[in-house]
Scaffold this motif. Structure first.
Motif, PDB file in Angstrom:
ATOM      1  N   TRP A  18      50.174  15.682 -81.341  1.00 22.63           N
ATOM      2  CA  TRP A  18      49.369  16.157 -80.204  1.00 22.63           C
ATOM      3  C   TRP A  18      49.168  17.668 -80.279  1.00 22.63           C
ATOM      4  O   TRP A  18      48.063  18.164 -80.126  1.00 22.63           O
ATOM      5  N   THR A  22      45.420  19.362 -80.746  1.00 21.65           N
ATOM      6  CA  THR A  22      44.851  20.065 -79.595  1.00 21.65           C
ATOM      7  C   THR A  22      45.004  21.581 -79.705  1.00 21.65           C
ATOM      8  O   THR A  22      44.816  22.286 -78.719  1.00 21.65           O
ATOM      9  N   THR A  44      46.591  25.281 -72.597  1.00 25.11           N
ATOM     10  CA  THR A  44      45.515  24.302 -72.550  1.00 25.11           C
ATOM     11  C   THR A  44      45.816  23.266 -71.476  1.00 25.11           C
ATOM     12  O   THR A  44      46.955  22.852 -71.294  1.00 25.11           O
ATOM     13  N   GLU A  46      43.391  20.725 -68.201  1.00 23.39           N
ATOM     14  CA  GLU A  46      42.081  20.455 -67.621  1.00 23.39           C
ATOM     15  C   GLU A  46      41.421  21.772 -67.269  1.00 23.39           C
ATOM     16  O   GLU A  46      42.043  22.660 -66.695  1.00 23.39           O
ATOM     17  N   VAL A  67      37.817  20.682 -71.601  1.00 20.70           N
ATOM     18  CA  VAL A  67      38.840  19.655 -71.454  1.00 20.70           C
ATOM     19  C   VAL A  67      38.745  19.127 -70.021  1.00 20.70           C
ATOM     20  O   VAL A  67      38.912  19.887 -69.073  1.00 20.70           O
ATOM     21  N   THR A  69      40.193  15.870 -69.211  1.00 21.84           N
ATOM     22  CA  THR A  69      41.408  15.075 -68.999  1.00 21.84           C
ATOM     23  C   THR A  69      42.463  15.612 -69.947  1.00 21.84           C
ATOM     24  O   THR A  69      42.186  15.820 -71.131  1.00 21.84           O
ATOM     25  N   TRP A  70      43.660  15.826 -69.423  1.00 21.57           N
ATOM     26  CA  TRP A  70      44.753  16.388 -70.227  1.00 21.57           C
ATOM     27  C   TRP A  70      46.059  15.733 -69.808  1.00 21.57           C
ATOM     28  O   TRP A  70      46.558  15.971 -68.711  1.00 21.57           O
ATOM     29  N   PRO A  72      49.444  15.090 -72.036  1.00 20.41           N
ATOM     30  CA  PRO A  72      50.207  15.048 -73.297  1.00 20.41           C
ATOM     31  C   PRO A  72      51.141  13.843 -73.351  1.00 20.41           C
ATOM     32  O   PRO A  72      51.541  13.306 -72.313  1.00 20.41           O
ATOM     33  N   HIS A  80      46.599  11.566 -73.833  1.00 17.76           N
ATOM     34  CA  HIS A  80      45.157  11.347 -73.802  1.00 17.76           C
ATOM     35  C   HIS A  80      44.455  12.633 -73.390  1.00 17.76           C
ATOM     36  O   HIS A  80      44.839  13.272 -72.412  1.00 17.76           O
ATOM     37  N   CYS A  81      43.434  12.999 -74.161  1.00 15.24           N
ATOM     38  CA  CYS A  81      42.631  14.184 -73.869  1.00 15.24           C
ATOM     39  C   CYS A  81      41.166  13.782 -73.977  1.00 15.24           C
ATOM     40  O   CYS A  81      40.775  13.093 -74.920  1.00 15.24           O
ATOM     41  N   ARG A  82      40.367  14.209 -73.001  1.00 18.65           N
ATOM     42  CA  ARG A  82      38.919  13.968 -73.063  1.00 18.65           C
ATOM     43  C   ARG A  82      38.209  15.304 -72.991  1.00 18.65           C
ATOM     44  O   ARG A  82      38.519  16.141 -72.141  1.00 18.65           O
ATOM     45  N   GLU A  95      37.370  11.842 -77.248  1.00 16.48           N
ATOM     46  CA  GLU A  95      38.672  11.496 -76.692  1.00 16.48           C
ATOM     47  C   GLU A  95      39.678  11.437 -77.825  1.00 16.48           C
ATOM     48  O   GLU A  95      39.390  10.888 -78.889  1.00 16.48           O
TER      49      GLU A  95
END
Length: 146
Positions: A18, A22, A44, A46, A67, A69-70, A72, A80-82, A95
């Motif tokens: 991760w 990221t 880092t 949202e 970003v 959605t954040w 870790p 999940h990151c969007r 994503e």
């Protein structure tokens, strides 16, 4: 829109995979002809905004992303990151999911991109090119520590 999906297994623990995936500035080290500028202060999360600039001279373009959605990874919970692409030339989203998998992790990178003024009939070619580029980026980010 061109759809891209990349799945990888890594010997890295989920938290380390991760961290590498990221680290937005490092993306410029693995994507050809690209520099990345993070425009919001760390850490880092949202609301983080970064701007990859790809190309040479007047043939370069910005691909600003935010970003949205954040989450870790934590213990056995996937991260999940969007990202939402906010550019005038490239739009879409990406994503990144990092799931603990045995002693390592499983990574899924899912992206939908649209290049303005590019006809939809070009989407299959764009998807293939994107798959090659993002596969190279994911492999490079996971392989080389920072």
């Amino acid at each position: 829109m061109a759809l891209i999906r990349i799945t990888r297994e890594s010997p890295l623990p989920a938290a380390e995979a991760w961290r590498r995936l990221t680290d937005w500035q490092r993306h410029g080290d693995v994507v050809p002809l690209t520099r990345v500028r993070v425009t919001t202060p760390p850490p880092t999360g949202e609301g983080t905004v970064f701007v990859p600039r790809t190309g040479v001279g007047r043939l370069a373009f910005d691909d600003p992303m935010e970003v949205v959605t954040w989450a870790p990874p934590y213990a056995d919970t996937p991260g999940h990151c969007r990202l939402e692409k906010r550019g005038t030339f490239i739009t879409g989203w990406a994503e990144i999911e990092v799931t603990p998998h045995g002693p390592g992790s499983r990574i899924t990178w899912h992206e939908e991109i649209h290049v303005r003024r590019l006809p939809r009939r070009c989407d299959p070619l764009l998807a293939r090119a994107g798959h090659l580029m993002f596969s190279r980026a994911v492999n490079g980010l996971l392989t080389y520590g920072s």
